[in-house]
Scaffold this active site. Sequence first.
Site, PDB file in Angstrom:
ATOM      1  N   LEU A  27       0.795  -1.229   0.000  1.00  0.00           N
ATOM      2  CA  LEU A  27       0.000   0.000   0.000  1.00  0.00           C
ATOM      3  C   LEU A  27       0.829   1.281   0.000  1.00  0.00           C
ATOM      4  O   LEU A  27       0.322   2.359   0.256  1.00  0.00           O
ATOM      5  CB  LEU A  27      -0.994   0.016   1.162  1.00  0.00           C
ATOM      6  CG  LEU A  27      -1.909  -1.212   1.263  1.00  0.00           C
ATOM      7  CD1 LEU A  27      -2.807  -1.103   2.474  1.00  0.00           C
ATOM      8  CD2 LEU A  27      -2.708  -1.411   0.000  1.00  0.00           C
ATOM      9  N   CYS A  28       2.107   1.169  -0.292  1.00  0.00           N
ATOM     10  CA  CYS A  28       2.984   2.338  -0.383  1.00  0.00           C
ATOM     11  C   CYS A  28       2.904   2.893  -1.805  1.00  0.00           C
ATOM     12  O   CYS A  28       3.009   2.143  -2.770  1.00  0.00           O
ATOM     13  CB  CYS A  28       4.413   1.914  -0.034  1.00  0.00           C
ATOM     14  SG  CYS A  28       5.536   3.270   0.238  1.00  0.00           S
ATOM     15  N   HIS A  29       2.704   4.192  -1.929  1.00  0.00           N
ATOM     16  CA  HIS A  29       2.577   4.810  -3.249  1.00  0.00           C
ATOM     17  C   HIS A  29       3.898   4.798  -4.014  1.00  0.00           C
ATOM     18  O   HIS A  29       4.937   5.099  -3.422  1.00  0.00           O
ATOM     19  CB  HIS A  29       2.128   6.270  -3.121  1.00  0.00           C
ATOM     20  CG  HIS A  29       0.742   6.435  -2.616  1.00  0.00           C
ATOM     21  ND1 HIS A  29       0.442   6.427  -1.278  1.00  0.00           N
ATOM     22  CD2 HIS A  29      -0.430   6.597  -3.270  1.00  0.00           C
ATOM     23  CE1 HIS A  29      -0.861   6.598  -1.131  1.00  0.00           C
ATOM     24  NE2 HIS A  29      -1.413   6.691  -2.319  1.00  0.00           N
TER      25      HIS A  29
ATOM     26  N   MET B  11       9.214   6.372   3.856  1.00  0.00           N
ATOM     27  CA  MET B  11       9.394   4.932   3.660  1.00  0.00           C
ATOM     28  C   MET B  11      10.564   4.644   2.726  1.00  0.00           C
ATOM     29  O   MET B  11      11.292   3.672   2.916  1.00  0.00           O
ATOM     30  CB  MET B  11       8.110   4.288   3.132  1.00  0.00           C
ATOM     31  CG  MET B  11       6.968   4.321   4.138  1.00  0.00           C
ATOM     32  SD  MET B  11       7.392   3.655   5.765  1.00  0.00           S
ATOM     33  CE  MET B  11       7.870   1.995   5.367  1.00  0.00           C
ATOM     34  N   GLU B  12      10.758   5.478   1.729  1.00  0.00           N
ATOM     35  CA  GLU B  12      11.877   5.294   0.807  1.00  0.00           C
ATOM     36  C   GLU B  12      13.211   5.469   1.520  1.00  0.00           C
ATOM     37  O   GLU B  12      14.151   4.701   1.291  1.00  0.00           O
ATOM     38  CB  GLU B  12      11.750   6.262  -0.378  1.00  0.00           C
ATOM     39  CG  GLU B  12      10.656   5.894  -1.356  1.00  0.00           C
ATOM     40  CD  GLU B  12       9.220   6.170  -0.894  1.00  0.00           C
ATOM     41  OE1 GLU B  12       8.296   5.749  -1.594  1.00  0.00           O
ATOM     42  OE2 GLU B  12       9.026   6.795   0.173  1.00  0.00           O
TER      43      GLU B  12
ATOM     44  N   ASP C 117      25.383  -9.059   4.096  1.00  0.00           N
ATOM     45  CA  ASP C 117      25.529 -10.142   3.118  1.00  0.00           C
ATOM     46  C   ASP C 117      26.965 -10.280   2.631  1.00  0.00           C
ATOM     47  O   ASP C 117      27.476 -11.388   2.488  1.00  0.00           O
ATOM     48  CB  ASP C 117      24.603  -9.911   1.929  1.00  0.00           C
ATOM     49  CG  ASP C 117      24.736 -11.005   0.897  1.00  0.00           C
ATOM     50  OD1 ASP C 117      24.552 -12.193   1.255  1.00  0.00           O
ATOM     51  OD2 ASP C 117      25.046 -10.683  -0.271  1.00  0.00           O
TER      52      ASP C 117
END
Length: 147
Positions: A61-63, A97-98, A112
């Site tokens: 649901l993130c644009h 969020m980005e 990693d």
Amino acid sequence: MVDVGQKPATRREAIARGSIRMSREARQLVRSGRVKKGDPLQAARLAGIMAAKQTSALIPLCHPLPLSSVHVELTPTARGYDIEARVSTTAQTGVEMEALTAVAVAALTVYDMVKAVDRGMVIGNVRLAYKSGGRSGVYRRQERKKR
């Protein structure tokens, strides 16, 4: 998904921070440029940028947003690296969020690439440090001074 169609497009910026702690042996390996997989810091910067651009595919649901810029920096510390991501856009919703995704994926990339030497690395303290733009205005996290 939240409807942002009626919101005006404004300049928005977000800064997120986090860290990765590692053993002395792992720090020395990274800082000497002897990691077999290549330079984990350069790979982490690129991974963070790529992750910011793919955030809407990762977070439900993130644009999807047209990002104007993404900068990811890793700074050496006594116990590993601090990671900072700065993301900006002109859009109808923010880029918090980005920025957070960029930090998390940059840290995971270091993990990693160095895990053969140190599986005990700790990724942590991923947080929003700053955001501007939109109806809620400016947010600045009050960071505590390191002792």
